[in-house]
Scaffold this active site. Structure first.
Site, PDB file in Angstrom:
ATOM      1  N   ASP A 126       0.842  -1.183   0.000  1.00 44.12           N
ATOM      2  CA  ASP A 126       0.000   0.000   0.000  1.00 44.12           C
ATOM      3  C   ASP A 126       0.884   1.242   0.000  1.00 44.12           C
ATOM      4  O   ASP A 126       2.012   1.222   0.497  1.00 44.12           O
ATOM      5  CB  ASP A 126      -0.887   0.027   1.253  1.00 44.12           C
ATOM      6  CG  ASP A 126      -1.915  -1.077   1.244  1.00 44.12           C
ATOM      7  OD1 ASP A 126      -2.307  -1.511   0.145  1.00 44.12           O
ATOM      8  OD2 ASP A 126      -2.323  -1.507   2.338  1.00 44.12           O
ATOM      9  N   ASP A 132       4.045   6.386   8.448  1.00 43.17           N
ATOM     10  CA  ASP A 132       4.557   5.043   8.182  1.00 43.17           C
ATOM     11  C   ASP A 132       6.062   5.093   7.947  1.00 43.17           C
ATOM     12  O   ASP A 132       6.823   4.268   8.462  1.00 43.17           O
ATOM     13  CB  ASP A 132       3.891   4.442   6.941  1.00 43.17           C
ATOM     14  CG  ASP A 132       2.433   4.092   7.150  1.00 43.17           C
ATOM     15  OD1 ASP A 132       2.102   3.564   8.218  1.00 43.17           O
ATOM     16  OD2 ASP A 132       1.636   4.352   6.228  1.00 43.17           O
ATOM     17  N   GLU A 155       6.764  -3.775   5.973  1.00 39.14           N
ATOM     18  CA  GLU A 155       5.727  -3.426   5.016  1.00 39.14           C
ATOM     19  C   GLU A 155       6.124  -2.221   4.185  1.00 39.14           C
ATOM     20  O   GLU A 155       5.680  -2.062   3.043  1.00 39.14           O
ATOM     21  CB  GLU A 155       4.400  -3.135   5.732  1.00 39.14           C
ATOM     22  CG  GLU A 155       3.294  -2.766   4.752  1.00 39.14           C
ATOM     23  CD  GLU A 155       1.954  -2.512   5.405  1.00 39.14           C
ATOM     24  OE1 GLU A 155       0.962  -2.393   4.679  1.00 39.14           O
ATOM     25  OE2 GLU A 155       1.919  -2.418   6.637  1.00 39.14           O
ATOM     26  N   GLU A 156       6.966  -1.362   4.731  1.00 41.07           N
ATOM     27  CA  GLU A 156       7.309  -0.115   4.055  1.00 41.07           C
ATOM     28  C   GLU A 156       8.478  -0.245   3.082  1.00 41.07           C
ATOM     29  O   GLU A 156       8.880   0.738   2.467  1.00 41.07           O
ATOM     30  CB  GLU A 156       7.631   0.972   5.095  1.00 41.07           C
ATOM     31  CG  GLU A 156       6.561   1.147   6.155  1.00 41.07           C
ATOM     32  CD  GLU A 156       5.162   1.272   5.584  1.00 41.07           C
ATOM     33  OE1 GLU A 156       4.999   1.804   4.469  1.00 41.07           O
ATOM     34  OE2 GLU A 156       4.214   0.799   6.240  1.00 41.07           O
ATOM     35  N   ASP A 174       5.307  -4.633  10.661  1.00 42.24           N
ATOM     36  CA  ASP A 174       4.456  -3.568  10.131  1.00 42.24           C
ATOM     37  C   ASP A 174       4.644  -2.417  11.105  1.00 42.24           C
ATOM     38  O   ASP A 174       4.090  -2.434  12.209  1.00 42.24           O
ATOM     39  CB  ASP A 174       3.000  -4.018  10.083  1.00 42.24           C
ATOM     40  CG  ASP A 174       2.073  -2.940   9.525  1.00 42.24           C
ATOM     41  OD1 ASP A 174       2.525  -1.799   9.332  1.00 42.24           O
ATOM     42  OD2 ASP A 174       0.882  -3.234   9.297  1.00 42.24           O
ATOM     43  N   LEU A 176       3.608   0.705  11.448  1.00 41.06           N
ATOM     44  CA  LEU A 176       2.475   1.493  11.946  1.00 41.06           C
ATOM     45  C   LEU A 176       1.198   1.031  11.270  1.00 41.06           C
ATOM     46  O   LEU A 176       0.752   1.615  10.283  1.00 41.06           O
ATOM     47  CB  LEU A 176       2.711   2.989  11.727  1.00 41.06           C
ATOM     48  CG  LEU A 176       1.750   3.910  12.490  1.00 41.06           C
ATOM     49  CD1 LEU A 176       1.867   3.699  13.993  1.00 41.06           C
ATOM     50  CD2 LEU A 176       2.022   5.372  12.156  1.00 41.06           C
ATOM     51  N   ASP A 177       0.592   0.014  11.810  1.00 38.18           N
ATOM     52  CA  ASP A 177      -0.684  -0.482  11.314  1.00 38.18           C
ATOM     53  C   ASP A 177      -1.789   0.513  11.640  1.00 38.18           C
ATOM     54  O   ASP A 177      -1.826   1.088  12.729  1.00 38.18           O
ATOM     55  CB  ASP A 177      -0.991  -1.830  11.971  1.00 38.18           C
ATOM     56  CG  ASP A 177      -2.422  -2.268  11.746  1.00 38.18           C
ATOM     57  OD1 ASP A 177      -2.747  -2.630  10.613  1.00 38.18           O
ATOM     58  OD2 ASP A 177      -3.213  -2.219  12.713  1.00 38.18           O
ATOM     59  N   GLU A 337       2.077  -9.492   9.396  1.00 42.27           N
ATOM     60  CA  GLU A 337       0.836  -9.220  10.108  1.00 42.27           C
ATOM     61  C   GLU A 337       0.208 -10.518  10.614  1.00 42.27           C
ATOM     62  O   GLU A 337       0.059 -10.731  11.818  1.00 42.27           O
ATOM     63  CB  GLU A 337      -0.150  -8.461   9.202  1.00 42.27           C
ATOM     64  CG  GLU A 337       0.289  -7.057   8.874  1.00 42.27           C
ATOM     65  CD  GLU A 337      -0.652  -6.342   7.916  1.00 42.27           C
ATOM     66  OE1 GLU A 337      -0.781  -5.111   8.034  1.00 42.27           O
ATOM     67  OE2 GLU A 337      -1.239  -7.003   7.028  1.00 42.27           O
TER      68      GLU A 337
END
Length: 400
Positions: A126, A132, A155-156, A174, A176-177, A337
């Site tokens: 995303d 993030d 994730e980043e 992750d 900052l979910d 996650e």
């Protein structure tokens, strides 16, 4: 205007205050002494510490996160790693709560929320929000400083980052979910999982061994945790022998053990899902939800819906009260996650499922691999799976 590095990455500004900021209240009895502090555990905890009572353990029952980790016989390397992880999460908590975070997008040239260049979304990720990116940098910096991490997969980042050849651990995260909801002050969180580095891969090129180390099965997790940034900052973790949660005492900067040996109820009365998408669901999932909310399931009580749209927050409530937190679409990520959260839930007596199989038994093949996710009480998950068709494989095109 303050610079990004000064405002968000200055350690002195992000550490919790050392002095209790609460006004004196009525006296509170502490054995043979009196404490003039608010009727809160953290206010009295600060005074007890100053009176010479151990702040980490002892007869008062308080134990800090690092004291707890040190007594778990997990090895000195993991103790050091958790010291750096908790420090990173305190800094993220400060950033999330800062009145200046709404200005962050403008300071990094992302006022409209879009990203360009290296920070752009890729490889199925995303598009990251400014916070993030900041949170990712905070965690990466702390893991580098620890000297205990070989690889970080986030994730980043499109690909895992190789940090140190001699680091014994691999961290997936992750950072900052739930950040898409942060402007509305909805709870957010950090998720992480820890594996041992695969020594047999050390002969491979860095990119290749970083990738393979990051794609370990969830059954190989050494530890996992999440941090919830909400009305309180909660650090929940497991080393494979139970699940425990610690609450940040902002007067001392310590995470204090508040929920030892969490046991998720075998049944709950809450389901957590975006049921505005009800008509997009497969027949099995619709039938299950219709059944339990009418009180006609195996548990003869009517279920209620509670949905925050923040995975860590929905999972934390489920862990406390039971029930199911779910996303039936191929949306949530297996590596950083689903696996860590399923590990935590299982250690609390619950179950993590993709609707058909145990999450931890699924072998990842891609870093940003997506799948449906159902987390919660053991009997609730088993009943859900019995309906068969609960995975939403058709995406009508809406954004989450």
């Amino acid at each position: 205007m303050m610079q990004l590095s000064t405002l968000f990455l200055n350690t002195n500004q992000n550490l919790p205050p050392k002095v209790c900021g609460f006004a004196p209240s009525k006296p509170v009895s502490l054995g043979n002494s009196l404490c003039r502090c608010p009727m809160t555990s953290f206010g009295c905890f600060r005074v007890k510490s100053e009176m010479g009572v151990s702040s980490s353990s002892g007869g008062d029952g308080f134990r800090t996160l690092l004291d707890f980790v040190g007594r778990e016989n997990v090895g000195d390397d993991l103790v050091v790693l958790f010291a750096h992880l908790q420090y990173a999460c305190k800094r993220i908590a400060a950033v999330v709560a800062s009145p200046f975070n709404s200005q962050l997008g403008k300071q990094v040239g992302l006022a409209d929320g879009s990203t360009t260049g290296p920070a752009s979304a890729g490889a199925g990720r995303d598009a990251p929000k400014p916070l993030d990116i900041v949170s990712n940098e905070i965690i990466l910096s702390s893991l580098q400083s620890s000297g205990k991490v070989a690889v970080m997969a986030s994730e980043e980042d499109d690909a895992p980052v190789w940090i140190a050849d001699n680091g014994p651990f691999v961290v997936v995260t992750d950072p900052l979910d739930g950040s898409r909801n942060i402007d509305a002050s909805i709870p957010t969180g950090t998720i992480f999982g820890i594996y041992n580095r695969l020594l047999e891969l050390d002969h491979l090129p860095k990119e290749e061994k970083a990738q393979v180390n990051s794609l370990q099965s969830g059954t190989r997790l050494v530890a996992a945790g999440y941090v919830l940034y909400s009305s309180a900052t909660i650090f929940c973790l497991s080393f494979g022998s139970g699940t425990h949660a610690f609450t940040l005492d902002r007067s001392t900067g310590d995470f204090v053990l508040t929920h030892p040996n969490i046991k998720i109820p075998p049944r709950g009365q809450i389901y957590s899902v975006n049921d505005a998408r009800y008509f997009d669901w497969p027949q099995g999932l619709r039938q299950y939800i219709d059944t339990v909310r009418q009180g006609k399931g195996k548990y003869p009580k009517k279920y209620s819906a509670r949905y925050i749209c923040s995975l860590v927050a929905d999972l934390h409530r489920t862990l406390m009260y039971g029930g199911i937190a779910m996303n039936p679409r191929d949306h949530l990520r297996l590596v950083y996650e689903a696996n860590p959260l399923s590990f935590i839930v299982e250690q609390a007596g619950g179950r993590g499922s993709d609707g058909k199989s145990r999450i931890l038994s699924i072998q990842p093949v891609e870093l940003h691999q997506r799948l449906p996710l159902f987390l919660g009480s053991l009997e609730d998950i088993e009943e859900l799976e019995s309906y068969g068709d609960v995975q939403q494989k058709i995406n009508p095109g809406y954004e989450v």
